[in-house]
Design a protein around this motif. Structure first.
Motif, PDB file in Angstrom:
ATOM      1  N   MET A 111       0.839  -1.198   0.000  1.00 33.14           N
ATOM      2  CA  MET A 111       0.000   0.000   0.000  1.00 33.14           C
ATOM      3  C   MET A 111       0.873   1.247   0.000  1.00 33.14           C
ATOM      4  O   MET A 111       1.776   1.395   0.834  1.00 33.14           O
ATOM      5  N   ASP A 112       0.602   2.121  -0.951  1.00 31.64           N
ATOM      6  CA  ASP A 112       1.322   3.397  -1.041  1.00 31.64           C
ATOM      7  C   ASP A 112       0.769   4.348   0.018  1.00 31.64           C
ATOM      8  O   ASP A 112      -0.388   4.754  -0.041  1.00 31.64           O
ATOM      9  N   THR A 113       1.586   4.693   0.994  1.00 29.56           N
ATOM     10  CA  THR A 113       1.141   5.542   2.116  1.00 29.56           C
ATOM     11  C   THR A 113       1.874   6.879   2.136  1.00 29.56           C
ATOM     12  O   THR A 113       2.064   7.467   3.197  1.00 29.56           O
ATOM     13  N   ARG A 114       2.280   7.350   0.979  1.00 26.55           N
ATOM     14  CA  ARG A 114       3.026   8.613   0.952  1.00 26.55           C
ATOM     15  C   ARG A 114       2.206   9.793   1.459  1.00 26.55           C
ATOM     16  O   ARG A 114       2.755  10.804   1.906  1.00 26.55           O
ATOM     17  N   MET A 115       0.867   9.686   1.407  1.00 25.97           N
ATOM     18  CA  MET A 115       0.024  10.775   1.890  1.00 25.97           C
ATOM     19  C   MET A 115      -0.019  10.848   3.417  1.00 25.97           C
ATOM     20  O   MET A 115      -0.417  11.857   3.991  1.00 25.97           O
ATOM     21  N   ASP A 116       0.396   9.773   4.079  1.00 27.37           N
ATOM     22  CA  ASP A 116       0.432   9.749   5.540  1.00 27.37           C
ATOM     23  C   ASP A 116       1.758  10.351   5.997  1.00 27.37           C
ATOM     24  O   ASP A 116       2.817   9.750   5.833  1.00 27.37           O
ATOM     25  N   PRO A 396      -1.763  -3.818   3.864  1.00 27.21           N
ATOM     26  CA  PRO A 396      -3.178  -3.485   4.095  1.00 27.21           C
ATOM     27  C   PRO A 396      -3.621  -3.760   5.524  1.00 27.21           C
ATOM     28  O   PRO A 396      -4.738  -3.408   5.890  1.00 27.21           O
ATOM     29  N   LEU A 397      -2.759  -4.376   6.328  1.00 28.90           N
ATOM     30  CA  LEU A 397      -3.068  -4.557   7.755  1.00 28.90           C
ATOM     31  C   LEU A 397      -3.291  -3.210   8.428  1.00 28.90           C
ATOM     32  O   LEU A 397      -4.165  -3.063   9.286  1.00 28.90           O
ATOM     33  N   PHE A 398      -2.505  -2.207   8.029  1.00 25.77           N
ATOM     34  CA  PHE A 398      -2.610  -0.874   8.622  1.00 25.77           C
ATOM     35  C   PHE A 398      -3.563  -0.043   7.765  1.00 25.77           C
ATOM     36  O   PHE A 398      -3.156   0.579   6.785  1.00 25.77           O
ATOM     37  N   GLU A 399      -4.816  -0.058   8.126  1.00 25.06           N
ATOM     38  CA  GLU A 399      -5.819   0.617   7.320  1.00 25.06           C
ATOM     39  C   GLU A 399      -5.676   2.133   7.429  1.00 25.06           C
ATOM     40  O   GLU A 399      -5.491   2.678   8.510  1.00 25.06           O
TER      41      GLU A 399
END
Length: 412
Positions: A111-116, A396-399
């Motif tokens: 999962m791309d989480t760059r926005m976090d 995806p575990l970290f929603e």
């Protein structure tokens, strides 16, 4: 009247012409077959690219059963997609076929989480967060309403000129929840009956992700010493000891407790019920995982203990269904470096010079000195969201909102 030599010459000429014509026909047929084969190859690659895009655009986890799709509705462009969890990642296997020609691909989805942009999330337990020494928090931080403050520990003040090198936001009473479906899947794996499983043989093995997975129970001695690569899953209803001689690549391990010997290096996902203990100077390559999934009622504290000078590229997390008196704990010893995420539904204990290049989330921090136990103190640690590699992909575990599926790793 023709001479006999002329007839002989005519026969030879006819034979040569026949040979030449047959050769031309064979060459034409060969090139036609090569051309058609190339067209099928291009078509298969196009269908494979379309299937990969379909999988990545699909919102939420794909079904765990195999499905066959007719991409264009003409019954000539078919693909088969099977999906399952490999640890805490989705692992699809895609087959594109035209007539008897088939190509296959398998990969892990991240999962791309760059926005976090959060470097730190601390649940609000009505206690402020104190920083001291050479602590640095780089990125946004969500902390209790009581805020953050500078503090003296061991006669040392905070050396920074800002409390957080980013925004300071208010946190909630609880952490962001983990994926319920994935936690349920992990619990099923951890509770599996190992009595009927084949015992792990002594030889090395490399298992392709295009075939069935190899499932083994760990021997009674509990030691893993060989070279294991690919689609291999190990189970134990007691303990597992991974020696420094072991070479693990993409392997998943489920047990009640797991110990990794000092000096081990590899890439694996380790999941336990009671404890995970990692020795000094261990190197876990991306995308490795240390996961603790505790049961609701435990006598002892479920915990992950990571030794000194350890390097982890991936995720470290602990989970319990309800907050207990002995909350789960993740302990990172001196000079340990994590590039990824650290998430605990309980406590995180950080030694001096610990560095987390990514995101850290917990209910409470603790720090132990020879004379005092400090709660919600950060001393000489670095929590740096900005230092995490921009190509890093989470699970995806970290929603989280706004996540996009990406290919994390191609598999063989």
């Amino acid at each position: 009247m023709l001479k006999a030599g002329a007839l002989y010459f005519a026969v030879i000429s006819a034979f040569l012409i026949a040979v030449i014509c047959a050769s031309l026909i064979m060459i034409a047929a060969y090139y036609r077959e090569s051309y058609l084969r190339e067209l099928r190859r291009v078509r298969l690659e196009r269908n494979m690219d379309s299937s990969v895009a379909y999988v990545l655009k699909h919102q939420g986890p794909l079904g765990m059963d195999s499905v066959t799709l007719d991409l264009l509705g003409a019954e000539t462009d078919s693909v088969s997609i099977s999906n399952r969890y490999w640890g805490i990642f989705e692992c699809p296997v895609i087959s594109a076929f035209v007539s008897r020609d088939t190509i296959k691909k398998s990969f892990l989805i991240g999962m791309d989480t760059r926005m976090d942009t959060l470097a730190l999330y601390l649940s609000d337990e009505d206690r402020p967060l104190s920083v001291s020494g050479d602590t640095r928090v780089k990125g946004d931080a969500q902390v209790p309403k009581s805020g953050m403050r500078k503090s003296y520990v061991e006669n040392r003040p905070y050396s920074g000129y800002k409390l957080v090198y980013g925004k300071i936001l208010e946190s909630g009473r609880t952490l962001s929840p983990l994926s319920g479906d994935m936690i349920e899947a992990l619990e099923k794996e951890l509770d599996k009956d190992v009595s009927a499983m084949e015992v792990l043989p002594g030889q090395n093995m490399d298992v392709s992700f295009f075939g069935p997975e190899k499932v083994f129970s760990v021997p009674l001695a509990g030691e893993v010493t060989g070279e294991l690569s690919g689609q291999v899953v190990l189970y134990s209803d007691t303990s597992v000891f991974i020696t420094r001689a072991a070479k693990l690549n993409n392997v998943v391990v489920y047990a009640h407790s797991i110990t990794v010997e000092e000096g081990f290096e590899g890439n694996c996902q380790l999941f336990a019920r009671d404890s995970i203990i990692v020795g000094d100077k261990v190197v876990l390559h991306y995308p490795s995982v240390l996961g603790l999934v505790a049961k609701e009622k435990t006598v002892d504290q479920a915990r992950i203990l990571v030794g000194k000078d350890v390097s982890i590229a991936g995720m470290v997390f602990s989970y319990e269904p309800k907050r207990s008196a002995l909350q789960t704990m993740i302990s990172l010893s001196e000079k340990t470096r994590v590039e990824g995420e650290v998430y605990s539904t309980g406590l995180i204990k950080l030694g001096k010079e610990v560095s987390v290049e990514g995101k850290t989330s917990c209910n409470r921090f603790i720090m132990q000195t020879p004379t005092t136990l400090y709660e919600n103190f950060l001393v000489d640690v670095t929590l740096n969201r900005r230092a995490r590699d921009r190509h890093y992909l989470s699970s995806p575990l970290f929603e989280a909102k706004g996540q996009q599926k990406r290919i994390l790793k191609w598999l063989n």
